[in-house]
Structures are given as C-alpha cells and as structure tokens.
Design a protein around this motif. Sequence first.
Motif, PDB file in Angstrom:
ATOM      1  N   THR A 107      -4.960  -3.733  -7.680  1.00  0.00           N
ATOM      2  CA  THR A 107      -6.331  -4.011  -7.243  1.00  0.00           C
ATOM      3  C   THR A 107      -7.298  -2.919  -7.673  1.00  0.00           C
ATOM      4  OG1 THR A 107      -6.028  -2.931  -5.108  1.00  0.00           O
ATOM      5  CG2 THR A 107      -5.515  -5.304  -5.227  1.00  0.00           C
ATOM      6  N   GLY A 108      -6.782  -1.902  -8.341  1.00  0.00           N
ATOM      7  CA  GLY A 108      -7.609  -0.788  -8.789  1.00  0.00           C
ATOM      8  C   GLY A 108      -6.934  -0.077  -9.949  1.00  0.00           C
TER       9      GLY A 108
ATOM     10  N   SER B 270      -0.182   3.542  -8.353  1.00  0.00           N
ATOM     11  CA  SER B 270      -1.590   3.404  -8.008  1.00  0.00           C
ATOM     12  C   SER B 270      -1.805   3.890  -6.585  1.00  0.00           C
ATOM     13  CB  SER B 270      -2.015   1.939  -8.115  1.00  0.00           C
ATOM     14  OG  SER B 270      -3.375   1.793  -7.774  1.00  0.00           O
ATOM     15  N   LYS B 271      -2.983   4.425  -6.336  1.00  0.00           N
ATOM     16  CA  LYS B 271      -3.365   4.758  -4.961  1.00  0.00           C
ATOM     17  C   LYS B 271      -3.971   3.531  -4.283  1.00  0.00           C
ATOM     18  CE  LYS B 271      -3.889   9.680  -5.458  1.00  0.00           C
ATOM     19  NZ  LYS B 271      -4.637  10.864  -5.120  1.00  0.00           N
ATOM     20  N   GLU B 272      -4.349   2.560  -5.099  1.00  0.00           N
ATOM     21  CA  GLU B 272      -4.942   1.317  -4.593  1.00  0.00           C
ATOM     22  C   GLU B 272      -3.828   0.294  -4.332  1.00  0.00           C
ATOM     23  OE1 GLU B 272      -8.153   1.342  -3.908  1.00  0.00           O
ATOM     24  OE2 GLU B 272      -8.232   3.352  -4.745  1.00  0.00           O
TER      25      GLU B 272
ATOM     26  N   HIS C  16       1.211   7.066  -3.418  1.00  0.00           N
ATOM     27  CA  HIS C  16       1.027   5.996  -4.397  1.00  0.00           C
ATOM     28  C   HIS C  16       1.976   4.844  -4.088  1.00  0.00           C
ATOM     29  CE1 HIS C  16      -0.211   9.684  -6.497  1.00  0.00           C
ATOM     30  NE2 HIS C  16      -1.080   8.903  -7.115  1.00  0.00           N
TER      31      HIS C  16
ATOM     32  N   THR D 294       0.826  -1.201   0.000  1.00  0.00           N
ATOM     33  CA  THR D 294       0.000   0.000   0.000  1.00  0.00           C
ATOM     34  C   THR D 294       0.865   1.257   0.000  1.00  0.00           C
ATOM     35  OG1 THR D 294      -0.111   0.033   2.404  1.00  0.00           O
ATOM     36  CG2 THR D 294      -1.870  -1.153   1.254  1.00  0.00           C
TER      37      THR D 294
END
Length: 144
Positions: free
Chosen positions: A79-80, A103-105, A48, A33
């Motif tokens: 995942t996003g 990604s922020k996901e 990110h 994450t």
Amino acid sequence: MEMNNKEPENKVLDKGPFYHGTKADLKTGDLLTAGFASNYYPEIIMNHIYFTALKNGAGLAAALANGDGSERIYIVEPTGEFENDPNVTDKKFPGNPTRSYRSKEPLKIIGEVKEWIKLTDDELQRWRENIAKIRENPDAEIIN
C-alpha cells in the motif's frame, strides 16, 4: 496506484505478484502490518512487513512462521513504498535473488494461493537448525 519503490540503485526489480507466508487465518481485504515479533528473533518487534515475489519463498516463510495454524500464502499488494530486504540483499546474496522485500506500510491481502511446493519434514528441520546456528553467532544481526 503507482509505487515509488525505493531500492539501492532506485531500480524496481519486481512489479509482482507478491506473496506473504504465515500461519494466520486472514481474508481478502485484510491488512498485514509491521509491529509483531520476528519469526526468527522473537525478542525483536519488527518495524517492517516482509514479502516476496517467489511463491515458494512465501511457502518457506509460512512453514517457519510462529503459531499453530495451517501454512498459508497470501497474494498481497503493497500500500506504500517498499525496498529490497537488506537482511538478504547484498548482505548475504548479491542483488536480490530471493526477490524479498519489506515495507513500513501495510500489505493488502488480495487473494490466497492454495498450491505450492511444501517443505518436507527433513527440509524444515534443516532450516530450523540453520536459523538456530545463525542465532548463536554473536556477529549475526537483523536489520530492522
């Protein structure tokens, strides 16, 4: 799962596999994450999580990662939504030749790579020197 990948021209450049280099000891199913200090600008908490479609690019990230653990490359699945990494895309290189994304996901770990081309001590030292020079440049900025 179908991804709605946002990129500058809405052009999907990669479908994977994707890799993340680190010194963290993780296992399949774990999630990577955002929200941790940057390896290159430790005073910045990253919004990110970064990854690449180049195994050896992930190896470079693992070599430069903070920590005392062993260099590891994980095979990851976004995942996003994800986008081209603006810190290298067009800002430093036309297009996305490094095949770097963010990604922020979370990224889900789906495996681990055991073999890749590792940097020599001299190559690693040159990378560290280059990063130090970038940090000294008052015009250098990281897009978070």
